[in-house]
Design a protein around this motif. Structure first.
Motif, PDB file in Angstrom:
ATOM      1  N   ILE A  64     -15.431 -13.188   7.540  1.00 31.35           N
ATOM      2  CA  ILE A  64     -16.220 -12.442   6.558  1.00 31.35           C
ATOM      3  C   ILE A  64     -17.026 -13.406   5.700  1.00 31.35           C
ATOM      4  O   ILE A  64     -18.190 -13.179   5.413  1.00 31.35           O
ATOM      5  CB  ILE A  64     -15.309 -11.549   5.690  1.00 31.35           C
ATOM      6  N   PHE A  65     -16.403 -14.514   5.281  1.00 28.65           N
ATOM      7  CA  PHE A  65     -17.136 -15.573   4.581  1.00 28.65           C
ATOM      8  C   PHE A  65     -16.482 -16.908   4.882  1.00 28.65           C
ATOM      9  O   PHE A  65     -15.269 -17.048   4.786  1.00 28.65           O
ATOM     10  CB  PHE A  65     -17.171 -15.334   3.072  1.00 28.65           C
ATOM     11  N   GLN A  66     -17.310 -17.875   5.249  1.00 31.17           N
ATOM     12  CA  GLN A  66     -16.861 -19.228   5.550  1.00 31.17           C
ATOM     13  C   GLN A  66     -17.686 -20.244   4.776  1.00 31.17           C
ATOM     14  O   GLN A  66     -18.826 -19.972   4.401  1.00 31.17           O
ATOM     15  CB  GLN A  66     -17.042 -19.559   7.037  1.00 31.17           C
ATOM     16  N   VAL A  67     -17.116 -21.436   4.591  1.00 34.81           N
ATOM     17  CA  VAL A  67     -17.893 -22.593   4.154  1.00 34.81           C
ATOM     18  C   VAL A  67     -18.342 -23.312   5.420  1.00 34.81           C
ATOM     19  O   VAL A  67     -17.514 -23.831   6.162  1.00 34.81           O
ATOM     20  CB  VAL A  67     -17.062 -23.538   3.267  1.00 34.81           C
ATOM     21  N   ARG A  68     -19.630 -23.306   5.677  1.00 39.52           N
ATOM     22  CA  ARG A  68     -20.172 -23.912   6.889  1.00 39.52           C
ATOM     23  C   ARG A  68     -20.466 -25.394   6.635  1.00 39.52           C
ATOM     24  O   ARG A  68     -21.227 -25.730   5.723  1.00 39.52           O
ATOM     25  CB  ARG A  68     -21.443 -23.184   7.320  1.00 39.52           C
ATOM     26  N   ASN A  69     -19.863 -26.265   7.431  1.00 33.36           N
ATOM     27  CA  ASN A  69     -20.022 -27.703   7.263  1.00 33.36           C
ATOM     28  C   ASN A  69     -20.713 -28.331   8.467  1.00 33.36           C
ATOM     29  O   ASN A  69     -20.581 -27.851   9.592  1.00 33.36           O
ATOM     30  CB  ASN A  69     -18.658 -28.372   7.077  1.00 33.36           C
ATOM     31  N   LEU A  70     -21.425 -29.432   8.218  1.00 32.17           N
ATOM     32  CA  LEU A  70     -22.025 -30.246   9.267  1.00 32.17           C
ATOM     33  C   LEU A  70     -21.327 -31.598   9.292  1.00 32.17           C
ATOM     34  O   LEU A  70     -20.683 -32.005   8.320  1.00 32.17           O
ATOM     35  CB  LEU A  70     -23.524 -30.424   9.017  1.00 32.17           C
ATOM     36  N   SER A  71     -21.479 -32.298  10.387  1.00 28.80           N
ATOM     37  CA  SER A  71     -20.739 -33.551  10.546  1.00 28.80           C
ATOM     38  C   SER A  71     -21.133 -34.602   9.522  1.00 28.80           C
ATOM     39  O   SER A  71     -20.336 -35.476   9.193  1.00 28.80           O
ATOM     40  CB  SER A  71     -20.941 -34.109  11.956  1.00 28.80           C
ATOM     41  N   ASP A  72     -22.358 -34.537   8.981  1.00 27.82           N
ATOM     42  CA  ASP A  72     -22.761 -35.542   7.999  1.00 27.82           C
ATOM     43  C   ASP A  72     -22.469 -35.117   6.563  1.00 27.82           C
ATOM     44  O   ASP A  72     -22.777 -35.855   5.621  1.00 27.82           O
ATOM     45  CB  ASP A  72     -24.239 -35.885   8.151  1.00 27.82           C
ATOM     46  N   ASP A  73     -21.862 -33.945   6.354  1.00 33.35           N
ATOM     47  CA  ASP A  73     -21.519 -33.523   4.995  1.00 33.35           C
ATOM     48  C   ASP A  73     -20.480 -34.435   4.362  1.00 33.35           C
ATOM     49  O   ASP A  73     -20.402 -34.536   3.143  1.00 33.35           O
ATOM     50  CB  ASP A  73     -20.981 -32.085   4.998  1.00 33.35           C
ATOM     51  N   ALA A  74     -19.660 -35.094   5.186  1.00 30.28           N
ATOM     52  CA  ALA A  74     -18.612 -35.961   4.645  1.00 30.28           C
ATOM     53  C   ALA A  74     -19.183 -37.150   3.883  1.00 30.28           C
ATOM     54  O   ALA A  74     -18.452 -37.843   3.169  1.00 30.28           O
ATOM     55  CB  ALA A  74     -17.720 -36.454   5.782  1.00 30.28           C
ATOM     56  N   ALA A  75     -20.483 -37.391   4.022  1.00 29.89           N
ATOM     57  CA  ALA A  75     -21.100 -38.496   3.300  1.00 29.89           C
ATOM     58  C   ALA A  75     -21.016 -38.306   1.790  1.00 29.89           C
ATOM     59  O   ALA A  75     -21.095 -39.277   1.030  1.00 29.89           O
ATOM     60  CB  ALA A  75     -22.560 -38.645   3.720  1.00 29.89           C
ATOM     61  N   VAL A  76     -20.835 -37.068   1.322  1.00 32.14           N
ATOM     62  CA  VAL A  76     -20.760 -36.815  -0.119  1.00 32.14           C
ATOM     63  C   VAL A  76     -19.376 -36.314  -0.536  1.00 32.14           C
ATOM     64  O   VAL A  76     -19.209 -35.778  -1.615  1.00 32.14           O
ATOM     65  CB  VAL A  76     -21.836 -35.800  -0.558  1.00 32.14           C
ATOM     66  N   GLY A  77     -18.382 -36.484   0.310  1.00 30.41           N
ATOM     67  CA  GLY A  77     -17.031 -36.054  -0.057  1.00 30.41           C
ATOM     68  C   GLY A  77     -16.168 -35.929   1.171  1.00 30.41           C
ATOM     69  O   GLY A  77     -16.595 -36.228   2.289  1.00 30.41           O
ATOM     70  N   ASN A  78     -14.935 -35.486   0.969  1.00 30.81           N
ATOM     71  CA  ASN A  78     -14.008 -35.280   2.076  1.00 30.81           C
ATOM     72  C   ASN A  78     -13.931 -33.808   2.447  1.00 30.81           C
ATOM     73  O   ASN A  78     -13.851 -32.946   1.569  1.00 30.81           O
ATOM     74  CB  ASN A  78     -12.603 -35.764   1.701  1.00 30.81           C
ATOM     75  N   GLY A  79     -13.944 -33.514   3.745  1.00 27.36           N
ATOM     76  CA  GLY A  79     -13.722 -32.159   4.210  1.00 27.36           C
ATOM     77  C   GLY A  79     -12.237 -31.836   4.258  1.00 27.36           C
ATOM     78  O   GLY A  79     -11.385 -32.712   4.079  1.00 27.36           O
ATOM     79  N   TYR A  80     -11.919 -30.558   4.491  1.00 26.78           N
ATOM     80  CA  TYR A  80     -10.529 -30.151   4.620  1.00 26.78           C
ATOM     81  C   TYR A  80      -9.817 -30.935   5.716  1.00 26.78           C
ATOM     82  O   TYR A  80      -8.626 -31.201   5.643  1.00 26.78           O
ATOM     83  CB  TYR A  80     -10.452 -28.650   4.957  1.00 26.78           C
ATOM     84  N   ASP A  81     -10.580 -31.309   6.752  1.00 22.86           N
ATOM     85  CA  ASP A  81      -9.985 -31.978   7.903  1.00 22.86           C
ATOM     86  C   ASP A  81      -9.200 -33.231   7.504  1.00 22.86           C
ATOM     87  O   ASP A  81      -8.177 -33.555   8.101  1.00 22.86           O
ATOM     88  CB  ASP A  81     -11.076 -32.376   8.892  1.00 22.86           C
ATOM     89  N   VAL A  82      -9.698 -33.963   6.518  1.00 25.16           N
ATOM     90  CA  VAL A  82      -9.056 -35.212   6.109  1.00 25.16           C
ATOM     91  C   VAL A  82      -7.622 -34.965   5.654  1.00 25.16           C
ATOM     92  O   VAL A  82      -6.711 -35.732   5.973  1.00 25.16           O
ATOM     93  CB  VAL A  82      -9.861 -35.887   4.980  1.00 25.16           C
ATOM     94  N   PHE A  83      -7.401 -33.891   4.926  1.00 19.70           N
ATOM     95  CA  PHE A  83      -6.099 -33.647   4.321  1.00 19.70           C
ATOM     96  C   PHE A  83      -5.133 -32.952   5.274  1.00 19.70           C
ATOM     97  O   PHE A  83      -3.926 -33.141   5.194  1.00 19.70           O
ATOM     98  CB  PHE A  83      -6.271 -32.815   3.048  1.00 19.70           C
ATOM     99  N   TYR A  84      -5.669 -32.136   6.176  1.00 16.40           N
ATOM    100  CA  TYR A  84      -4.832 -31.315   7.042  1.00 16.40           C
ATOM    101  C   TYR A  84      -4.586 -31.922   8.414  1.00 16.40           C
ATOM    102  O   TYR A  84      -3.951 -31.302   9.256  1.00 16.40           O
ATOM    103  CB  TYR A  84      -5.448 -29.919   7.206  1.00 16.40           C
ATOM    104  N   ASN A  85      -5.081 -33.148   8.657  1.00 19.29           N
ATOM    105  CA  ASN A  85      -4.870 -33.811   9.932  1.00 19.29           C
ATOM    106  C   ASN A  85      -4.060 -35.090   9.737  1.00 19.29           C
ATOM    107  O   ASN A  85      -4.208 -35.776   8.717  1.00 19.29           O
ATOM    108  CB  ASN A  85      -6.207 -34.159  10.588  1.00 19.29           C
ATOM    109  N   PRO A  86      -3.227 -35.443  10.722  1.00 21.37           N
ATOM    110  CA  PRO A  86      -2.514 -36.721  10.653  1.00 21.37           C
ATOM    111  C   PRO A  86      -3.473 -37.875  10.882  1.00 21.37           C
ATOM    112  O   PRO A  86      -4.601 -37.684  11.374  1.00 21.37           O
ATOM    113  CB  PRO A  86      -1.497 -36.603  11.794  1.00 21.37           C
ATOM    114  N   SER A  87      -3.047 -39.079  10.580  1.00 19.11           N
ATOM    115  CA  SER A  87      -3.927 -40.228  10.773  1.00 19.11           C
ATOM    116  C   SER A  87      -4.248 -40.440  12.250  1.00 19.11           C
ATOM    117  O   SER A  87      -5.280 -41.013  12.590  1.00 19.11           O
ATOM    118  CB  SER A  87      -3.296 -41.489  10.177  1.00 19.11           C
ATOM    119  N   SER A  88      -3.402 -39.940  13.141  1.00 16.99           N
ATOM    120  CA  SER A  88      -3.685 -40.050  14.570  1.00 16.99           C
ATOM    121  C   SER A  88      -4.875 -39.198  14.984  1.00 16.99           C
ATOM    122  O   SER A  88      -5.414 -39.365  16.075  1.00 16.99           O
ATOM    123  CB  SER A  88      -2.458 -39.667  15.400  1.00 16.99           C
TER     124      SER A  88
END
Length: 258
Positions: A64-88
């Motif tokens: 119904i509503f999402q935050v749409r991200n692009l691969s270069d958005d991380a240049a200005v911060g961290n995406g959810y992926d950083v926190f919810y993924n292991p270092s592997s």
């Protein structure tokens, strides 16, 4: 709402406005409006329960509503992926499954919300053996699209509000919960309780940002073993007033405990 387009998961729409109002009315314990606006969102054009769990980070009627991200958005911060993924998987490994949540899924065999939406860390270090969600799968690129509002939450809101209100706006609580359980590969219930509805809500919406409010609005501790420090209304559960607000308003008093 009448002035908004019907659906577009990346934009403000009538479906999103109805869904957000449904959540607001649920939090305010306005059960009739919660069920009504959830039902509006469920019946919005283009909105429907996904048939499986492949909709995360993909186009689907579930959204119904999402935050749409692009691969270069991380240049200005961290995406959810950083926190919810292991270092592997190029993450930090901050947020693995707690054992209490693992145990909740294990209460019934074959829950697809666990088996199809988890990965085990392959790290040799701190993440070794930990289990992580795959709802934010793009650890290397940080361009997953987090859900803010989705169809499943509306079914859960409608079920809870109708159950407490003794109403059947849109459908019965039992039918709503069984629709979700069927997708999860679980047997249908013959009757449903409020505790079962809340338990389904926990398993469906894990790692999507709902658990804190669900615990507080049901007067439950934030941690099952947290004692008084994690109880609703305790000092550290109520967040501090930011220092800049205190500086701007000398009459404001900081919350207790800070």
């Amino acid at each position: 709402i009448p002035d908004l387009p019907d659906t577009n998961p990346g934009r403000a729409t009538a479906a999103a406005a109805n869904a957000l109002l449904a959540r607001l009315y649920l939090y305010r314990e306005n059960w009739e409006n919660a069920a009504t606006f959830a039902n509006n969102a469920i019946n919005a054009p283009g909105v429907a329960l996904a048939t499986d769990y492949s909709f995360f980070n993909a186009s689907s009627s579930e959204h119904i509503f999402q935050v749409r991200n692009l691969s270069d958005d991380a240049a200005v911060g961290n995406g959810y992926d950083v926190f919810y993924n292991p270092s592997s998987n190029n993450g930090r490994g901050d947020l693995p499954f707690a054992q209490d949540l693992i145990d909740t899924y294990a209460e019934e065999d074959g829950d697809l919300r666990f088996s199809s939406l988890t990965i085990s860390a392959t790290d040799a270090g701190n993440n070794a053996g930990a289990i992580f969600t795959t709802k934010y799968p793009n650890g290397p690129t940080q361009d997953s699209d987090p859900n803010v509002l989705r169809a499943t939450e509306m079914y859960l809101i409608r079920a809870e509000a109708n159950f407490i209100n003794g109403s059947t706006i849109g459908d019965t609580p039992l039918n709503d919960i069984n629709a979700l359980r069927d997708r999860a590969g679980l047997e249908a219930l013959t009757s449903v309780t409020l505790d079962q509805i809340l338990n389904e809500r926990r398993k469906e919406l894990a790692f999507e940002g709902h658990r804190r409010m669900d615990l507080l609005r049901n007067n439950e501790n934030l941690r099952p073993d947290g004692g008084a420090v994690s109880a609703p209304g305790s000092n550290k559960v109520i967040l501090p007033i930011p220092q800049i607000e205190l500086d701007n308003n000398p009459s404001m008093v900081q919350n207790d405990g800070y």
